[in-house]
Design a protein around this motif. Structure first.
Motif, PDB file in Angstrom:
ATOM      1  N   CYS A  98      -9.697   6.516 -30.038  1.00 41.81           N
ATOM      2  CA  CYS A  98      -8.720   6.147 -30.103  1.00 41.81           C
ATOM      3  C   CYS A  98      -8.543   7.563 -29.034  1.00 41.81           C
ATOM      4  N   THR A  99      -6.460   6.985 -28.304  1.00 42.68           N
ATOM      5  CA  THR A  99      -6.564   8.946 -27.655  1.00 42.68           C
ATOM      6  C   THR A  99      -5.701   9.700 -27.350  1.00 42.68           C
ATOM      7  N   LEU A 100      -6.126  10.795 -27.143  1.00 48.19           N
ATOM      8  CA  LEU A 100      -5.210  11.964 -27.189  1.00 48.19           C
ATOM      9  C   LEU A 100      -5.388  12.376 -25.788  1.00 48.19           C
ATOM     10  N   ASN A 101      -3.689  12.803 -25.476  1.00 42.90           N
ATOM     11  CA  ASN A 101      -3.861  13.594 -24.693  1.00 42.90           C
ATOM     12  C   ASN A 101      -2.153  15.097 -25.277  1.00 42.90           C
ATOM     13  N   GLY A 102      -2.414  15.878 -24.769  1.00 45.51           N
ATOM     14  CA  GLY A 102      -1.246  16.458 -24.176  1.00 45.51           C
ATOM     15  C   GLY A 102      -1.269  18.070 -25.938  1.00 45.51           C
ATOM     16  N   TYR A 103      -0.589  18.463 -26.335  1.00 40.89           N
ATOM     17  CA  TYR A 103      -0.703  19.882 -27.001  1.00 40.89           C
ATOM     18  C   TYR A 103      -0.487  19.398 -28.636  1.00 40.89           C
ATOM     19  N   SER A 104      -1.399  20.081 -29.347  1.00 45.05           N
ATOM     20  CA  SER A 104      -1.091  19.990 -31.176  1.00 45.05           C
ATOM     21  C   SER A 104      -0.438  20.763 -31.533  1.00 45.05           C
ATOM     22  N   GLY A 105       0.644  20.807 -32.050  1.00 44.54           N
ATOM     23  CA  GLY A 105       1.682  21.173 -33.432  1.00 44.54           C
ATOM     24  C   GLY A 105       0.646  22.555 -34.075  1.00 44.54           C
ATOM     25  N   PHE A 106       1.337  23.483 -34.579  1.00 44.90           N
ATOM     26  CA  PHE A 106       0.132  24.168 -35.457  1.00 44.90           C
ATOM     27  C   PHE A 106       0.805  25.541 -35.987  1.00 44.90           C
ATOM     28  N   GLN A 107       1.199  25.059 -37.406  1.00 48.68           N
ATOM     29  CA  GLN A 107       1.597  25.831 -38.457  1.00 48.68           C
ATOM     30  C   GLN A 107       1.133  26.782 -39.049  1.00 48.68           C
ATOM     31  N   LEU A 108       1.093  28.290 -38.835  1.00 46.00           N
ATOM     32  CA  LEU A 108       0.333  28.264 -40.578  1.00 46.00           C
ATOM     33  C   LEU A 108       0.575  28.457 -41.677  1.00 46.00           C
ATOM     34  N   GLU A 109      -0.632  28.307 -42.587  1.00 42.71           N
ATOM     35  CA  GLU A 109       0.089  28.672 -44.229  1.00 42.71           C
ATOM     36  C   GLU A 109      -0.555  29.029 -45.106  1.00 42.71           C
ATOM     37  N   ASN A 110      -0.339  29.501 -46.173  1.00 42.60           N
ATOM     38  CA  ASN A 110      -0.687  30.102 -46.954  1.00 42.60           C
ATOM     39  C   ASN A 110      -0.755  29.409 -48.689  1.00 42.60           C
ATOM     40  N   ALA A 111      -0.890  29.933 -49.486  1.00 37.70           N
ATOM     41  CA  ALA A 111      -1.072  28.836 -50.575  1.00 37.70           C
ATOM     42  C   ALA A 111       0.518  29.419 -51.621  1.00 37.70           C
ATOM     43  N   THR A 112       1.658  29.715 -50.880  1.00 34.15           N
ATOM     44  CA  THR A 112       3.018  29.842 -51.151  1.00 34.15           C
ATOM     45  C   THR A 112       3.678  29.102 -50.488  1.00 34.15           C
ATOM     46  N   GLY A 113       2.722  28.486 -48.908  1.00 36.76           N
ATOM     47  CA  GLY A 113       3.893  28.027 -47.902  1.00 36.76           C
ATOM     48  C   GLY A 113       4.179  28.345 -46.388  1.00 36.76           C
ATOM     49  N   ALA A 114       4.900  28.677 -45.835  1.00 37.24           N
ATOM     50  CA  ALA A 114       4.728  29.293 -44.411  1.00 37.24           C
ATOM     51  C   ALA A 114       4.146  30.201 -43.998  1.00 37.24           C
ATOM     52  N   VAL A 115       4.136  30.212 -42.902  1.00 37.48           N
ATOM     53  CA  VAL A 115       3.371  32.298 -42.969  1.00 37.48           C
ATOM     54  C   VAL A 115       3.899  31.454 -41.369  1.00 37.48           C
ATOM     55  N   PRO A 116       4.779  33.489 -40.860  1.00 36.00           N
ATOM     56  CA  PRO A 116       5.030  33.270 -39.731  1.00 36.00           C
ATOM     57  C   PRO A 116       3.689  32.997 -38.096  1.00 36.00           C
ATOM     58  N   THR A 117       5.271  31.685 -37.641  1.00 29.94           N
ATOM     59  CA  THR A 117       3.629  31.247 -36.311  1.00 29.94           C
ATOM     60  C   THR A 117       5.165  31.143 -35.519  1.00 29.94           C
ATOM     61  N   LYS A 118       4.872  31.484 -34.228  1.00 30.59           N
ATOM     62  CA  LYS A 118       4.977  31.337 -33.125  1.00 30.59           C
ATOM     63  C   LYS A 118       4.065  30.909 -31.879  1.00 30.59           C
TER      64      LYS A 118
END
Length: 199
Positions: A98-118
């Motif tokens: 398979c091919t890959l090119n570029g940046y990944s998205g990346f969102q921190l999380e814990n058991a209660t949901g999303a954690v602030p991520t910039k």
């Protein structure tokens, strides 16, 4: 038929017969017959060789790496003076390339949901197209801080502690889940990330 050909050679036949001679000339050696010959490997049976000539063009395209085939992990690489460094490594767990090119998205999380991520993209290394064979790996560099900034508390964690991250492969929409065991990310969850490169 013999009389018609003799008449044509003498220039005595009427216009209709001259046209027929022109057609005969085209049938026997006109350039109009050349494309059919050049499209196949044999002029004697062009229709039977056409599939062989097109067989190479029918190769399936390699698909992009997505969350159904990529497995990921984050591993630390360095630390010092309030800075942390790591690598987000993905592996092609599928049975085909398979091919890959570029940046990944990346969102921190814990058991209660999303954690602030910039997430901030870094240009070194920048995007480069690559093909991951089954079992092949690619990595993206990560950098974040652990020193409280702004209004973040000095005592205790600067931000909620993540336990995982939702990482979306380049040009895809569905994330894969990656364990995060490296503690809170300060400065509002600021993480610098590079594009993927072969690992």
């Amino acid at each position: 038929m013999t009389r018609r050909l003799i008449a044509c050679g003498l220039g005595l036949l009427v216009l209709a017969s001259v046209t027929a001679c022109g057609d005969r000339t085209q049938e026997s050696g006109s350039p109009q017959t050349m494309p059919t010959a050049s499209a196949s490997s044999s002029t004697s049976a062009p229709s039977s060789t056409a599939p062989a000539a097109n067989s190479g063009a029918a190769a399936p395209a390699v698909k992009r790496c997505d969350s159904t085939v990529l497995k990921g992990e984050v591993s630390p690489t360095d630390a010092g003076a309030g800075n942390r460094y790591g690598k987000f490594v993905v592996t092609n767990s599928g049975a085909v390339p398979c091919t890959l090119n570029g940046y990944s998205g990346f969102q921190l999380e814990n058991a209660t949901g999303a954690v602030p991520t910039k997430l901030e993209r870094k240009a070194d290394p920048g995007p480069a197209a690559m093909t991951l064979a089954p079992g092949g790996k690619a990595a993206a560099n990560l950098h974040w801080g652990v020193v409280p900034a702004g209004s973040e508390p000095v005592e205790g964690p600067c931000q909620p502690e993540p336990s995982k991250a939702a990482a979306i492969p380049p040009d895809e929409t569905a994330p894969l889940t990656v364990p995060w065991t490296l503690g809170p990310v300060c400065s509002g969850g600021r993480i610098e990330i590079s594009a993927f490169y072969a690992a």
